[in-house]
Enzyme design. Sequence first.
Site, PDB file in Angstrom:
ATOM      1  N   ASN A  10      -6.578  16.576   9.964  1.00  0.00           N
ATOM      2  CA  ASN A  10      -5.659  15.443   9.742  1.00  0.00           C
ATOM      3  C   ASN A  10      -6.133  14.691   8.394  1.00  0.00           C
ATOM      4  OD1 ASN A  10      -3.686  13.338   9.774  1.00  0.00           O
ATOM      5  ND2 ASN A  10      -4.646  12.163  11.697  1.00  0.00           N
ATOM      6  N   LYS A  12      -4.330  12.419   6.869  1.00  0.00           N
ATOM      7  CA  LYS A  12      -3.987  11.038   6.745  1.00  0.00           C
ATOM      8  C   LYS A  12      -3.476  10.627   5.563  1.00  0.00           C
ATOM      9  CE  LYS A  12      -7.402   9.833   9.873  1.00  0.00           C
ATOM     10  NZ  LYS A  12      -7.974   8.710  10.850  1.00  0.00           N
ATOM     11  N   HIS A 104      -0.240   9.586  17.128  1.00  0.00           N
ATOM     12  CA  HIS A 104      -1.594   9.299  16.686  1.00  0.00           C
ATOM     13  C   HIS A 104      -1.655   7.868  16.710  1.00  0.00           C
ATOM     14  CE1 HIS A 104      -4.909   8.800  13.991  1.00  0.00           C
ATOM     15  NE2 HIS A 104      -5.051  10.069  14.330  1.00  0.00           N
ATOM     16  N   GLU A 106      -3.123   5.689  14.988  1.00  0.00           N
ATOM     17  CA  GLU A 106      -2.871   4.928  13.841  1.00  0.00           C
ATOM     18  C   GLU A 106      -1.417   4.352  13.958  1.00  0.00           C
ATOM     19  OE1 GLU A 106      -4.499   7.315  11.044  1.00  0.00           O
ATOM     20  OE2 GLU A 106      -6.542   6.430  11.813  1.00  0.00           O
ATOM     21  N   GLU A 176      -7.917  11.515  22.000  1.00  0.00           N
ATOM     22  CA  GLU A 176      -8.562  10.631  20.754  1.00  0.00           C
ATOM     23  C   GLU A 176      -8.572   9.436  21.433  1.00  0.00           C
ATOM     24  OE1 GLU A 176      -7.862  12.603  16.626  1.00  0.00           O
ATOM     25  OE2 GLU A 176      -6.269  11.133  17.034  1.00  0.00           O
ATOM     26  N   GLY A 182     -12.526   7.450  13.327  1.00  0.00           N
ATOM     27  CA  GLY A 182     -12.802   6.943  12.083  1.00  0.00           C
ATOM     28  C   GLY A 182     -14.071   5.904  12.422  1.00  0.00           C
ATOM     29  N   SER A 222     -14.262  11.176  15.215  1.00  0.00           N
ATOM     30  CA  SER A 222     -15.459  11.239  14.720  1.00  0.00           C
ATOM     31  C   SER A 222     -16.215  12.666  14.674  1.00  0.00           C
ATOM     32  CB  SER A 222     -16.547  10.167  14.933  1.00  0.00           C
ATOM     33  OG  SER A 222     -15.760   9.008  14.299  1.00  0.00           O
TER      34      SER A 222
END
Length: 265
Positions: A10, A12, A104, A106, A176, A182, A222
């Site tokens: 991904n 991003k 996701h 985010e 996730e 991240g 991560s």
Amino acid sequence: MNRKPIFAANWKMNKGASETEDFLKSFLSKLQGQDFPCEIVIAPPFVSLAKLAELLHTATAVQNAHAIQIAAQNCSQFDAGAYTGEVSVLMLREFFVHYVILGHSERRAIYGETDAFINAKIIKAREANLKPIFCIGETLAEREAGKLESVLRTQITDGLKNVPEKDMLETVVAYEPVWAIGTGVTATSQQAQDAHAFVRSVIADLYGADTASRIRIQYGGSVKPNNAAELMACPDIDGALIGGAALEPQSFLEIIRNGCDHGGQ
Ligand code: PEP
């Protein structure tokens, strides 16, 4: 049950067309001659899909390179019309997109995407035969408050509302934990395995044990070359969704190699 591991990058909001080209050339040359028993997926920004599709088409013809699938990072829940900034599933199909990342964290946190909204997009994606990579996961506060299972159950149940079994079989779930995305903090393999087993049990409640045993559940948060093997060795972890470490061809490749060596069937 044999489930083919799936490793998805991904990117991003990183890598325009020229960086996509640089990455792919390097990645394909490293991949040359190696055959991993897994699926490899790259999700670039929308504007780089055309370049990725063009390069992969040429590369597979010329080098017989390992098949790499293309994913989008989002899609609209609508077909066409006055939806400024949106991209439809049929537009994605034109660029040979096979997967689409939906839900996701985010997008949930920054753009306020709800389970119902994500559900509408999953249903739209399946209408165009795109395979959703359906992301779920708890925040640290939710985990610490003992809400891990209730949060995951709600995300799964509401996100998959009215998704029939045949479409579920084409869906990949990505667990996730938000606190691991991240941050450099990875869930321990025990935490990840426990969550994956729980996710599979919720899918079994909704779709039955057979379907649940066939669904691939990726871990994301991560993942790095040095933790991929341990995570992928867990029985309910079927690959990874990788952000930061998939921006470099070498580390993405090492995650795939280490993950396939120790995990996967
Ligand atoms: C992600 O964005 O889905 C992700 C897992 O990112 P990272 O690997 O950087 O934690």
